[in-house]
Design a protein around this motif. Structure first.
Motif, PDB file in Angstrom:
ATOM      1  N   THR A 168     -24.655 -46.671  -7.848  1.00 29.72           N
ATOM      2  CA  THR A 168     -25.344 -46.167  -9.097  1.00 29.72           C
ATOM      3  C   THR A 168     -25.772 -44.775  -8.844  1.00 29.72           C
ATOM      4  O   THR A 168     -26.459 -44.298  -8.174  1.00 29.72           O
ATOM      5  N   GLU A 169     -24.937 -43.946  -9.706  1.00 34.61           N
ATOM      6  CA  GLU A 169     -25.199 -42.549  -9.521  1.00 34.61           C
ATOM      7  C   GLU A 169     -26.408 -41.930 -10.159  1.00 34.61           C
ATOM      8  O   GLU A 169     -26.532 -42.152 -11.558  1.00 34.61           O
ATOM      9  N   GLU A 189     -27.962 -41.281  -4.925  1.00 34.75           N
ATOM     10  CA  GLU A 189     -27.273 -42.467  -5.672  1.00 34.75           C
ATOM     11  C   GLU A 189     -27.815 -43.842  -4.852  1.00 34.75           C
ATOM     12  O   GLU A 189     -28.601 -43.575  -3.924  1.00 34.75           O
ATOM     13  N   ARG A 232     -27.217 -34.771  -4.529  1.00 31.70           N
ATOM     14  CA  ARG A 232     -26.433 -36.165  -4.596  1.00 31.70           C
ATOM     15  C   ARG A 232     -27.584 -37.315  -4.300  1.00 31.70           C
ATOM     16  O   ARG A 232     -28.005 -37.287  -3.411  1.00 31.70           O
ATOM     17  N   ASP A 264     -25.502 -35.841  -9.244  1.00 34.15           N
ATOM     18  CA  ASP A 264     -24.590 -34.949  -8.471  1.00 34.15           C
ATOM     19  C   ASP A 264     -24.063 -33.703  -8.838  1.00 34.15           C
ATOM     20  O   ASP A 264     -23.402 -33.433  -9.734  1.00 34.15           O
TER      21      ASP A 264
END
Length: 462
Positions: free
Chosen positions: A106-107, A117, A115, A110
């Motif tokens: 699940t981002e 997730e 970043r 980014d």
């Protein structure tokens, strides 16, 4: 002296199979091997794990004829029903198809700064304690997603279905799942409970009795081991005034009597709108009298013996007690001369039943169902909820909106309309109250055999 497990066939009372029990030391060594093998399995690409599990399911299908005959001998299921592999295929195929999406990260962000997730990590070694009544279908619910997600799996099958565990292990090995990653172990209850208490598993899935579920919880107490439990059921059916009567009789009677009533989500009590009650009962009696009790190896047999004589005796006890309290049996056992007072048990329908009777409140797990008239939806809902269990409920009606409204009021894991006794792999299989806790199948099934891991990576700015 080595202790053994003896599998007594309900067909003729003979020993069908016998296997040595693993000692505590042997069992611990096996689980240690599983734990050592799991990281390498998890590092394999997801597509490879999926392919190997699919190949294992294909190998299981190649054993179809052998499996069908063995099921007849182990639990008495008639060969005419062809085993469980169509359901196994449906569930395994669906869970394999959704794996990439269900396990995808699940981002959150980014960017050039961060970043962030959430990923899903396997839990390590998963213990599957499987029941005898559907030895392949129930086990596969956890085995397939657990392996695909990167776990090692230890299977402890019921003593009544020793050969099912062996076939699953043979199939997965043929498909390319490493031997230490999937192991079938013959264990007794004390050894199983000791392994759980020693925190040797990341997840334990148990399907069985409420008493067994309590034993699993006691063993895991203080270990913080994740547990999934599917325990007893007393699943109700409700026939509304607008129902298709023929369809309701056919569906609910099949749901009550298939596999001699030994189904986790089988129908055990039926409530019929008063306007349809007499007609429903007449047709239900006709349906039951068309069944044939007998040797499960005979193609014409529709009802085989119950898996053990003591299970049949428990059902006989419920029936006798209900009749003594005023219930009226509608089936003359003489119509089923194969009823031998042992594992072979004639099916029975009861009217004049009340919720003061055990047959309407405690799990029967046999070919008996009580049928009661009701005035309206409110009375039906009150009676359907008047139970310690909550696995499935079946509503027969032409009105889907009414079914949804009734379903919203029911304390159950699954609401069916115009069907029963079925698992849709796209939907979560779960229960409430004494039926247990946890989730299997659907995307949620992958959440049960993985844990979330968050990544918060701050990028260096130059």
């Amino acid at each position: 002296m080595t202790q053994t497990i003896r599998l007594i066939s309900p067909v003729d009372g003979a020993v069908f199979a016998e296997r040595p029990l693993l000692s505590g030391e042997e069992a611990r060594a096996a689980v240690t091997r599983a734990r050592a093998a799991q990281p390498a399995w998890a590092r394999r690409p997801l597509a490879e794990r999926i392919a190997r599990v699919r190949a294992g399911i294909e190998a299981l299908n190649a054993m179809q004829d052998r499996i069908v005959a063995e099921l007849a001998g182990q639990i008495g299921r008639p060969v005419r029903y062809g085993g469980e592999l169509s359901g196994v295929n449906e569930r395994a195929d669906y869970m394999a198809r959704i794996a990439s999406e269900a396990l995808a990260p699940t981002e959150i962000e980014d960017s050039d700064r961060f970043r962030r997730e959430i990923r899903r990590d396997p839990l390590g070694v998963v213990l599957v304690v499987a029941p005898w009544n559907y030895p392949y279908l129930t086990a596969i619910n956890t085995i397939v997603p657990a392996l695909i997600a990167g776990n090692a799996v230890v299977l402890k099958h019921a003593s009544q279905t020793l050969l099912a565990g062996e076939r699953l292990a043979e199939a997965m090995a043929w498909g390319g799942v490493p031997a230490d990653v999937f192991q079938n172990l013959v264990l007794d209850h004390p050894t199983t409970e000791a392994l759980i208490a020693e925190r040797r598993f990341g997840f334990v899935n148990f399907t069985g009795s409420v008493r067994g579920g309590r034993a699993i919880e006691r063993a895991a107490a203080g270990t913080f081991t994740a547990i999934g439990l599917e325990l007893g059921g007393k699943d109700p059916g409700y026939v509304r005034a607008d129902a298709d009567l023929d369809a309701a009789v056919e569906g609910l009677m099949d749901g009550a009597m298939f596999n001699s009533g030994q189904c986790c989500c089988g129908i055990e009590r039926i409530y019929v709108h008063a306007s349809l009650f007499d007609a429903f009962v007449r047709r239900a009696v006709d349906w039951v009298l068309r069944q044939r009790l007998g040797d499960p190896y005979e193609p014409g047999t529709t009802l085989g013996p119950m898996a053990q004589r003591r299970f049949a005796d428990a059902v006989r006890g419920q029936i006798a007690e209900a009749v003594a309290q005023g219930a009226r049996p509608l089936i003359d056992p003489a119509a089923f001369p194969q009823d031998d007072g042992g594992a072979y048990l004639a099916p029975q329908l009861l009217v004049g039943v009340t919720h003061d009777m055990r047959v309407m409140r405690e799990e029967s797990f046999g070919p008996v169902v009580g049928i009661m008239p009701v005035r309206d939806d409110d009375e039906a809902v009150a009676l359907m909820n008047d139970c310690d269990y909550g696995l499935t409920a079946s509503i027969w009606t032409a009105d889907a909106d009414a079914a949804m409204a009734i379903g919203a009021r029911l304390e159950t894991g699954t609401v069916f309309m115009n069907r029963c006794d079925y698992l849709d792999p796209a939907l979560c299989w779960t229960g409430c109250k004494d039926t247990g806790r946890g989730a299997a199948l659907s995307g949620l099934g992958y959440l049960a055999v993985t844990r979330p891991k968050s990544y918060h990576l701050r990028k260096v700015q130059k």
